[in-house]
Design an enzyme around this catalytic site. Structure first.
Site, short mmCIF file in Angstrom:
data_model
loop_
_atom_site.label_atom_id
_atom_site.label_comp_id
_atom_site.label_asym_id
_atom_site.label_seq_id
_atom_site.Cartn_x
_atom_site.Cartn_y
_atom_site.Cartn_z
N PRO A 129 23.35 34.91 40.30
CG PRO A 129 22.62 33.35 38.72
CD PRO A 129 22.31 34.70 39.29
CB CYS A 130 28.52 35.87 40.73
SG CYS A 130 28.42 35.88 42.52
CG HIS A 131 26.67 30.19 42.42
ND1 HIS A 131 25.69 31.14 42.71
CD2 HIS A 131 26.01 29.07 42.03
CE1 HIS A 131 24.51 30.59 42.51
NE2 HIS A 131 24.66 29.35 42.10
#
Length: 164
Positions: A129-131
């Site tokens: 989850p780089c967001h």
């Protein structure tokens, strides 16, 4: 022997997602127009057979019923990139961390810029989850899938977390 690379494309609330597997293990999840998206010809033949569990978990996630993915991943990157991607997987659903906080967690407090670069090269968006990474002031910064998608993913997770 060369690795067997295949791909499929699925629909999502955030547009089509291209899933890539290397020897049957998820090695890429790319959005349309994503920065650092590899060339299409590197995705191999189209074959959805290795993606059953991935598709099931993504669908459950997009329905707001899954908060943590449990999938084997084949992530190709430098040791530093892989350490950043491992830290990303530790950010709880519905929460965010800053690049500086990730650098601290890695024991490299002055590496927030390098963390940002590694974050941008994440080959398996959404699942890794780089967001969930934001700027020091709480602002939405740099997302390979575009800031609008980042905002929508964060709003989705925060909203779903409120009702779970």
């Amino acid at each position: 022997m060369s690795p067997v690379i295949v791909h499929t494309v699925i629909d999502s609330p955030y547009g089509p997602l291209t899933l890539v597997a290397t020897d049957g293990v998820l090695s890429g999840l790319y959005m349309t127009g994503q920065r650092h998206r590899p060339a299409e010809e590197t995705f191999g033949a189209r074959d959805e057979r290795p993606f059953g569990a991935v598709i099931d978990q993504l669908n459950t996630y997009f329905q707001g019923e899954l908060t943590e993915f449990d999938l084997p991943l084949d992530l190709h990157g430098t040791p530093f990139q892989r350490s950043v991607w491992a830290q990303l997987r530790r950010i709880p659903y519905g929460e965010t961390r800053t690049y500086g906080e990730l650098a601290e967690a890695l024991g490299k407090p002055n590496a927030s810029r390098a963390v940002g670069l590694a974050n941008g090269k994440n080959p398996v968006g959404v699942i890794v989850p780089c967001h969930r990474v934001i700027g020091a002031g709480g602002d939405l910064t740099g997302y390979g899938g575009g800031l609008d998608r980042k905002r929508r993913l964060l709003d989705f997770e925060r909203g779903a977390a409120l009702f779970s």
